[in-house]
Enzyme design. Structure first.
Site, PDB file in Angstrom:
ATOM      1  N   ARG A 287       0.856  -1.197   0.000  1.00 49.64           N
ATOM      2  CA  ARG A 287       0.000   0.000   0.000  1.00 49.64           C
ATOM      3  C   ARG A 287       0.883   1.234   0.000  1.00 49.64           C
ATOM      4  O   ARG A 287       2.081   1.157   0.129  1.00 49.64           O
ATOM      5  CB  ARG A 287      -0.965  -0.024   1.197  1.00 49.64           C
ATOM      6  N   GLY A 288       0.221   2.395  -0.149  1.00 48.04           N
ATOM      7  CA  GLY A 288       0.978   3.636  -0.282  1.00 48.04           C
ATOM      8  C   GLY A 288       1.169   3.898  -1.766  1.00 48.04           C
ATOM      9  O   GLY A 288       1.515   2.975  -2.527  1.00 48.04           O
ATOM     10  N   ALA A 289       0.933   5.151  -2.178  1.00 47.73           N
ATOM     11  CA  ALA A 289       0.860   5.468  -3.606  1.00 47.73           C
ATOM     12  C   ALA A 289       2.092   5.012  -4.414  1.00 47.73           C
ATOM     13  O   ALA A 289       1.941   4.274  -5.408  1.00 47.73           O
ATOM     14  CB  ALA A 289       0.595   6.961  -3.774  1.00 47.73           C
TER      15      ALA A 289
ATOM     16  N   ARG B 133      -7.183  -0.294  -7.231  1.00 53.41           N
ATOM     17  CA  ARG B 133      -7.479   0.841  -6.338  1.00 53.41           C
ATOM     18  C   ARG B 133      -7.549   2.118  -7.188  1.00 53.41           C
ATOM     19  O   ARG B 133      -6.676   2.342  -8.034  1.00 53.41           O
ATOM     20  CB  ARG B 133      -6.410   0.984  -5.244  1.00 53.41           C
TER      21      ARG B 133
ATOM     22  N   GLN C  73      -2.912   2.415   9.761  1.00 51.30           N
ATOM     23  CA  GLN C  73      -1.572   2.487   9.173  1.00 51.30           C
ATOM     24  C   GLN C  73      -0.612   3.289  10.056  1.00 51.30           C
ATOM     25  O   GLN C  73       0.597   3.023  10.072  1.00 51.30           O
ATOM     26  CB  GLN C  73      -1.625   3.130   7.780  1.00 51.30           C
TER      27      GLN C  73
ATOM     28  N   ASP D  96      -1.884  10.918  -2.314  1.00 48.46           N
ATOM     29  CA  ASP D  96      -2.229   9.866  -3.288  1.00 48.46           C
ATOM     30  C   ASP D  96      -2.468  10.435  -4.670  1.00 48.46           C
ATOM     31  O   ASP D  96      -2.296   9.754  -5.677  1.00 48.46           O
ATOM     32  CB  ASP D  96      -3.441   9.077  -2.811  1.00 48.46           C
TER      33      ASP D  96
ATOM     34  N   ASN E 223      -5.468  12.509   0.068  1.00 50.43           N
ATOM     35  CA  ASN E 223      -4.633  11.659   0.927  1.00 50.43           C
ATOM     36  C   ASN E 223      -5.555  10.934   1.899  1.00 50.43           C
ATOM     37  O   ASN E 223      -6.781  11.122   1.885  1.00 50.43           O
ATOM     38  CB  ASN E 223      -3.586  12.504   1.664  1.00 50.43           C
ATOM     39  N   LYS E 224      -4.965  10.109   2.716  1.00 52.68           N
ATOM     40  CA  LYS E 224      -5.730   9.270   3.655  1.00 52.68           C
ATOM     41  C   LYS E 224      -6.818  10.067   4.388  1.00 52.68           C
ATOM     42  O   LYS E 224      -6.592  11.196   4.813  1.00 52.68           O
ATOM     43  CB  LYS E 224      -4.737   8.642   4.650  1.00 52.68           C
TER      44      LYS E 224
HETATM   45  O1  MRU Z   1      -4.755   3.243   1.886  1.00 58.11           O
HETATM   46  P1  MRU Z   1      -3.278   3.434   1.883  1.00 58.11           P
HETATM   47  O2  MRU Z   1      -2.615   2.888   3.098  1.00 58.11           O
HETATM   48  O3  MRU Z   1      -2.638   2.972   0.600  1.00 58.11           O
HETATM   49  O4  MRU Z   1      -3.117   5.026   1.932  1.00 58.11           O
HETATM   50  C1  MRU Z   1      -1.824   5.576   1.843  1.00 58.11           C
HETATM   51  C2  MRU Z   1      -1.778   7.031   2.036  1.00 58.11           C
HETATM   52  O5  MRU Z   1      -2.786   7.695   2.152  1.00 58.11           O
HETATM   53  C3  MRU Z   1      -0.429   7.672   1.990  1.00 58.11           C
HETATM   54  O6  MRU Z   1      -0.397   8.828   2.779  1.00 58.11           O
HETATM   55  C4  MRU Z   1      -0.100   8.056   0.547  1.00 58.11           C
HETATM   56  O7  MRU Z   1      -0.259   6.957  -0.302  1.00 58.11           O
HETATM   57  C5  MRU Z   1       1.270   8.576   0.394  1.00 58.11           C
HETATM   58  S1  MRU Z   1       2.461   7.309   0.656  1.00 58.11           S
HETATM   59  C6  MRU Z   1       4.007   7.877   0.358  1.00 58.11           C
END
Ligand code: MRU
Length: 346
Positions: A48-50, A90, A197, A238, A248-249
């Site tokens: 996970r994470g962009a 996603r 997370q 994201d 973002n999250k």
């Molecule tokens: O749902 P996730 O855990 O993939 O969400 C991730 C985030 O929101 C991060 O802040 C974002 O992807 C940046 S990661 C460098």
């Protein structure tokens, strides 16, 4: 700072992922031998994470290409199905579509070549994306470190760390770079309901690095700011629209509003691949909605009445006016007359 784990790596024609659904209790590596396993890992947030899902998606394409090669099926038609499956995992993080776009370009360039040549070229491109991510994050970290001063407490949400990228992270790369420069920093990690997370991942990787981190529940952030216990908010992203609006999250927008109310700078750290210049503003950013069980259950334990109505958006959009600066590998962007511009580095 040497990293003691690998978020993802390419080994013996398999994508090896640190299964983030099992952290912090277990450090288990998932070996993905086909693209369906990669798609599944992205969907259920094992990776996970962009930036990390972008690179994982690219290796998913490589696995799909090698599988088609073995099966001797219609290679190019088969590849299209592989791209479609990975792109459908996603919707919000644009890095996934950016990385898949880079892979598609390779297919276009090699359209007249044999499937074996295309597959090898795809593997080389995925490895390039992997390497570029490491270098991008290092540069981004170095640019952002100048914004953090000795003794600051920095609040963050979700995980924008090494676990969200190939290495270093984005928001956490900035913190790591500042610490490497000799600054003493403390981090406050919001737990980040529903999937935790912040509690499970950000604390885990910062504790490994020996960077002081304090865990709070999401609803404590305003109180800390009111008490003067936070000097900056720093998050990842994201997808960033052309005007600087940031997806973002979920919970990021709340933090940005709170930061503004308390006169605290709100910074976003992200690679240029997180910008989606095709979108004029954040209104068109697709926001992923996830399963109700993520809210009604906590680590497998039911915490709400069975059958309750749930709304579970995984991301929110922070309008550009709340963002003090966007930290990228090119440098620091600031808002000027409604547009975001790269700051003069001279
Ligand atoms: O749902 P996730 O855990 O993939 O969400 C991730 C985030 O929101 C991060 O802040 C974002 O992807 C940046 S990661 C460098």
């Amino acid at each position: 700072m040497a990293q003691t784990f690998s978020t993802l790596r390419w080994e013996a024609r398999s994508l090896v992922l640190l299964d983030q659904t099992q952290l912090p209790e277990k450090e288990v590596y998932l070996v993905c031998k086909d693209y369906r396993a990669v798609a599944d890992a992205i969907r259920r947030l094992a990776v996970r994470g962009a930036p990390a899902i972008g690179v994982a998606g690219a290796f998913g394409v490589v696995l799909g290409a090698y599988e088609l090669l073995r099966q001797e099926k219609d290679f190019f038609a088969g590849l299209e199905a592989v791209f479609a499956e990975l792109a459908g995992t996603r919707p919000t993080a644009v890095n996934l579509f950016w990385a898949l776009g880079r892979m598609e370009q390779v297919v276009t360039v090699h359209r007249q070549d044999s499937p074996a040549v295309v597959a090898a070229a795809l593997e080389a491109e995925a490895l390039r994306l992997y390497q570029e991510d490491i270098e991008t994050n290092r540069r981004l970290g170095a640019h952002g470190a100048a914004l953090l001063t000795d003794g600051m407490t920095v609040l963050t949400i979700c995980n924008a760390g090494a676990l969200a990228t190939v290495a270093h992270g984005t928001a956490l790369a900035v913190i790591r770079a500042a610490v490497d420069e000799g600054k003493y920093l403390k981090v406050v990690a919001c737990e980040t309901r529903p999937l935790l997370q912040g509690a499970r991942l950000t604390t885990w990787e910062l504790m490994k690095d020996g960077i002081p981190v304090t865990l709070i529940t999401d609803n404590m952030a305003g109180y800390l700011m009111q008490q003067g216990k936070v000097q900056a908010v720093l998050t990842g992203a994201d997808r960033i629209a052309a005007n600087g609006d940031v997806a973002n999250k979920i919970g990021t927008y709340t933090l940005a509003v709170l930061a503004q109310a308390h006169g605290i700078p709100f910074y976003v750290a992200a690679p240029m691949s997180t910008f989606d210049f095709s979108l004029p503003d954040g209104k068109q950013i697709p926001i992923e909605e996830r399963a109700a069980e993520e809210v009604t259950r906590l680590r497998g334990q039911q915490i709400a009445p069975e059958g309750v109505t749930v709304y579970n958006p995984a991301f929110d959009v922070t309008p550009a006016r709340f963002v003090r600066a966007w930290i990228t590998e090119k440098g620091v962007f600031r808002s000027q007359g409604g547009k975001i511009k790269l700051e003069d580095t001279d």
